[in-house]
Design a protein around this motif. Structure first.
Motif: not given
Length: 576
Positions: A311, A316, A321-322, A324-326, A328-329, A576
């Motif tokens: 992370l 970035q 970013k794609e 990083i979003e995965l 975090v979830k 979410s």
């Protein structure tokens, strides 16, 4: 320029002349099928009869408890290793350890450890790329003459603490190039992001050339590809970045791609309803059949830590970013799942003891349908009034209540464990010192499985008999993980006591791989001597105690945003 060196053939006891071309192109040439055949014929012919976040995960008060004055630079200059500009043999014949009594005093033991680490160095085209698993040449080497990814981590940390990051950088780049190649086992192709379990430097004196040959599990016992190699690689890359404050390595397009490939294998969506990773037996440090199939805590904790490291290492940009979003979830779901269902203390044990079974719907308390009768008798005596730990495994109708050291230490270092849980783990270790530490730190797991259960679970594995090897054996390498976890949890006195225990025997016993017996009293019946990660584990632990700030390169501060946001009854719904 060509230099010849006398060394021992890694696969045999014969001495051969090896040649090294110094100054040639350092790019890794993947071995072709011709090269593999040529190597095989050669061996036969020689057969004898935004990374800029500063670490702040260390409790300053705990550092002050350890020492008021220390100087890492003084220690570095007194025990430093040279930067050779020529090729040396990774294994020197006739290794002997001094037997004088005073050679094993704590003051000289660290110097001896560094000398052993230097002799374990492996060179590829004139550069240090790792350390072999063991220097012991008294028996058939098997694969102990190779550089293992997981084994090299404590060695890499030791060199980072010593101010010699070049070997770690070379190791990261070489394993990265091995990752990009095609991997097949019995005609079956592995995923693109799989990292090797180990690699070996092959010297070809005929062609005057060197090649790296990786092992992705095709030569391993059980033919299991390690899941943990990729996680350790990311963790070591982050340690390098934190230690050197050099972000350029992690920002290389090759490193960014390597991380994304590893993450792609782990973050893909499928049929599994758990955020944890489904694993086979033998996929981690416990690399033989030991009943860790399913969702072993070692892999889940390493997965969690690798995600947190990635992370801060991922750029970035659009691709970054794609992911990083995965990440975090997944971290939110994984954090809640492990803290809620893998954690056990006296209260939780009593709750499981009173579980109802055959519960349905979202309101079920016994979500995994664990039968209270499956609770082992030893657990009730083992669980102290104050203390707790992450159990070994949780899956449908099954909870493995064994204690696994590595998973619990990584849970503390990654901040998967809350501060309260970290304290509870430390309380457990203190309360059950004889069982978990004994006369040689540290039990890889507790307790051992015995009798008929041992036959079923291990497949009658003679190396994993009770209180031996992975089955309740004591592994000195775990000392560095315990030390780092103790410092982070503010309990350095536990680590100091364990180090003192190690210093009474480990060097005298010639740095064995593991110890046997309930108390770790006996050198393992098949343990290798001069085991490199036993040496490195002590070295890293000692250097962390001398300078606790070193823990910052391997620990993660708590993420305040990662509080459980779901009610227990709704835990199956991903955040979410």
């Amino acid at each position: 320029m060509t230099i010849s060196t006398l060394t021992t053939d890694p696969s045999r006891n014969s001495k051969i002349i090896q040649y090294q071309r110094v100054g040639q192109d350092d790019d890794l040439c993947k071995p072709t099928e011709f090269e593999r055949r040529h190597h095989s014929e050669l061996m036969k012919s020689q057969e004898p009869p935004n990374v800029g976040r500063l670490w702040s995960s260390l409790d300053i008060s705990s550092i002050a408890m350890l020492s008021q004055h220390y100087s890492a630079k003084v220690n570095s200059s007194s025990n430093g290793t040279d930067h050779p500009d020529h090729v040396v043999a990774p294994v020197m014949p006739g290794i002997s350890t001094p037997q004088e009594e005073n050679m094993f005093e704590p003051q000289t033991m660290l110097a001896q450890a560094w000398d052993t680490l230097k002799r374990a160095l492996v060179f590829f085209r004139g550069k240090r790329v790792g350390t072999i698993a063991a220097l012991d040449n008294s028996d058939e080497k098997l694969n102990y003459d190779q550089v293992f990814v997981r084994d090299f981590v404590p060695s890499g940390l030791a060199f980072l603490m010593k101010g010699e990051p070049d070997i770690v950088k070379n190791f990261i780049l070489k394993t990265l190039r091995l990752q990009s190649g095609e991997k097949k086992i019995d005609r079956f192709k592995l995923g693109e992001g799989v990292m090797p379990a180990s690699f070996k430097v092959i010297h070809d004196p005929v062609r005057n050339y060197e090649t790296l040959i990786p092992d992705f599990g095709e030569c391993a016992i059980g033919r299991v590809t390690p899941i943990d190699s990729g996680f350790w690689w990311i963790i070591l890359l982050r340690a390098y970045t934190k230690s050197t404050q050099d972000t350029s390595l992690a920002e290389l397009p090759e490193c960014q791609k390597g991380m994304r490939l590893i993450l792609s294998l782990c973050l893909s969506e499928g049929f599994d309803t758990f955020p944890t990773l489904l694993c086979a037996d033998g996929c981690c440090m416990i690399d033989r059949r030991m009943g860790v199939y399913g969702y072993p805590i070692e892999i889940q904790a390493l997965f969690f830590m690798a995600l947190r490291c990635a992370l801060v290492l991922l750029k970035q940009d659009e691709e970054g970013k794609e992911f990083i979003e995965l990440i975090v979830k997944r971290l939110h779901a994984l954090n809640f799942h492990l803290r809620s269902y893998f954690w056990i203390d006296r209260k939780q044990l009593n709750d499981i003891y009173r579980y109802k079974t055959e519960e349905y719907s979202h309101t079920a308390v016994n979500k995994f349908n664990v039968m209270p009768d499956s609770l082992p008798e030893w657990l009730f005596d083992f669980m102290p009034t104050h203390g707790g730990y992450f159990v070994g495994n949780v899956s449908p109708a099954r909870m493995d209540f064994r204690w696994f050291c590595l998973g619990n230490c990584i849970a503390i270092l990654s901040s998967l464990a809350t501060p309260e849980q970290s304290t509870a783990i430390m309380d457990l270790i203190e309360s059950r010192w004889d069982e978990l530490v004994g006369e040689m730190p540290l039990k890889v797991c507790y307790p051992a499985i015995e009798n008929h259960e041992w036959r079923i679970v291990t497949g009658c594995d003679p190396k994993n008999t009770r209180w031996s090897y992975h089955n309740g054996g004591s592994w000195p390498v775990l000392l560095w993980l315990l030390t780092a976890a103790c410092i982070k949890a503010g309990r350095p006195q536990i680590a100091r006591k364990a180090i003192e225990v190690v210093e009474t025997r480990l060097a005298k016993d010639n740095w064995p791989e593991y110890y046997d017996g309930k108390l770790g009293r006996y050198i393992g019946k098949q343990a290798r001597k001069l085991q490199t990660w036993s040496v490195a584990g002590y070295t890293v632990a000692k250097m962390m105690m001398e300078d606790p700030s070193h823990v910052g390169m391997i620990s993660m501060e708590e993420d305040k945003q990662m509080k459980p946001i779901l009610r227990r009854s709704n835990s199956w719904t991903s955040p979410s």
